[in-house]
Design an enzyme around this catalytic site. Structure first.
Site, PDB file in Angstrom:
ATOM      1  N   LYS A 150       3.145  -3.806  -2.818  1.00 44.57           N
ATOM      2  CA  LYS A 150       2.874  -2.789  -1.805  1.00 44.57           C
ATOM      3  C   LYS A 150       2.852  -3.470  -0.440  1.00 44.57           C
ATOM      4  CE  LYS A 150      -0.329   0.844  -0.359  1.00 44.57           C
ATOM      5  NZ  LYS A 150      -1.595   1.557  -0.642  1.00 44.57           N
ATOM      6  N   LYS A 174       6.427  -0.605  -3.450  1.00 47.35           N
ATOM      7  CA  LYS A 174       6.231   0.453  -2.462  1.00 47.35           C
ATOM      8  C   LYS A 174       6.271  -0.148  -1.069  1.00 47.35           C
ATOM      9  CE  LYS A 174       2.639   3.743  -0.973  1.00 47.35           C
ATOM     10  NZ  LYS A 174       1.269   4.236  -1.211  1.00 47.35           N
TER      11      LYS A 174
END
Length: 340
Positions: free
Chosen positions: A213, A265
């Site tokens: 992330k 992500k």
């Protein structure tokens, strides 16, 4: 005897070539042929819909920076869940938008808090048809907007945050969540949550680790969606956009700690990381097409600059082609309807 190779001439180019012309275009000659030989496909079950539920709301509240996406009230939430189940998508990822916040994010593990209450509704409405998933992070619930609790200096306290995550995990599992999305990027979060779940008897609750992330500019619309209180940034715990190998390392650590699924992500700007994680991961790899990616497509399409449907499909195919087994996307229900 001559050893000169036989040359054939190309009627189009007029240039001598050794051997026959290679013609890959044969497999692009018709729609039927293209579809028959396509390497990567989309299926509704590979799509997960993120959903925002606003405490106290009865009907939907539009999110200005995400056209077509809303903060759900109770009634609109039930309708959207039914629509998603009928479209045949794989699951929903739930985010809560509370009316009150505090420094430790008390509402996050409150059994009657907005997220846990929404989880019970989702399980009752569509739990047999969809995998009901919940975001396990403090940022929606803290008045400072960070993903963890703060120490005396105002920095995120990693290990104190793990205690809060463990409590959240048990509350979410007891509300019926089948899969917990650990999005906070704290060191040791997977092990802490897995241990807490197992000790509490929730051995069947799965863990999705947001492993790669990144501290991305593409999260802007999401912060409106959850009424974020963040001041500053999250660069001390989310990954630096320049680091690809670090994303792979994080995934490896999360797998070792017991993650059932790992995720990258954002998706579109990190396809190289996604491909690298997918190449080495022994567990399923997912990707999140985040709010900024969604909003850019919608804005360009609204201005007539791109073909909206083709751009959506191409963006999702690219994420799947890079190695994602499933994609979290705000287009999930709509695309599933196209596919069906």
């Amino acid at each position: 005897m001559s050893t000169t190779p036989h040359l054939s001439s190309s009627p189009s180019a007029g240039t001598p070539l050794a051997g026959p012309i290679l013609r890959p275009r044969r497999l692009r000659s018709s729609r039927a042929m293209r579809e028959l030989t396509r390497e990567t496909r989309l299926h509704p079950r590979q799509l997960v819909l993120p959903m925002f539920v606003r405490e106290g709301a009865v009907e939907a509240v539009p999110i200005g920076s995400m056209p077509g996406v809303v903060q759900h009230g109770t009634d609109s939430f039930r309708r959207a869940l039914t629509e998603a189940a009928e479209a045949g998508i794989g699951g929903v990822m739930l985010f809560g938008v509370p009316t009150t916040k505090d420094a430790r994010g008390s509402g996050a593990d409150d059994p009657d808090g907005v997220l846990n209450a929404a989880t019970r509704i989702a399980v009752a409405e569509v739990g047999d048809a969809l995998v009901v998933q919940t975001d396990l992070c403090l940022d929606e619930f803290t008045d400072h907007g960070h993903c963890g609790v703060l120490d005396a200096r105002g920095a995120v306290d990693n290990d104190a945050t793990l205690t809060r995550y463990a409590s959240m995990a048990i509350a979410q599992a007891e509300a019926g969540s089948a899969l917990l999305g650990l999005s906070g990027m704290m060191d040791g979060q997977v092990e802490a949550v897995r241990t807490a779940l197992d000790d509490a008897g929730h051995t069947g609750t799965a863990v999705l680790a947001y492993s790669g992330k990144y501290a991305s500019a593409y999260y802007g619309p999401f912060r409106e969606a959850v009424d974020s209180s963040l001041q500053g940034d999250r660069r001390t715990y989310q990954l630096d956009p320049g680091n690809g190998r670090e994303g792979v390392r994080e995934a490896e650590i999360d797998v070792a700690e017991g993650a059932d699924v790992v995720m990258v992500k954002p998706a579109g700007s990190y396809l190289d990381v996604l491909a690298a994680v997918a190449a080495s991961s022994p567990v399923p790899v997912w990707a999140y097409q985040v709010s900024g990616e969604y909003s850019m497509i919608e804005a360009a399409a609204a201005n007539g600059w791109i073909d909206r449907e083709r751009a959506i499909e191409e963006s999702l195919l690219s994420i799947r082609r890079a190695g994602a087994d499933a994609v979290l996307t705000y287009f999930a229900t709509e695309v599933a309807a196209w596919l069906r």
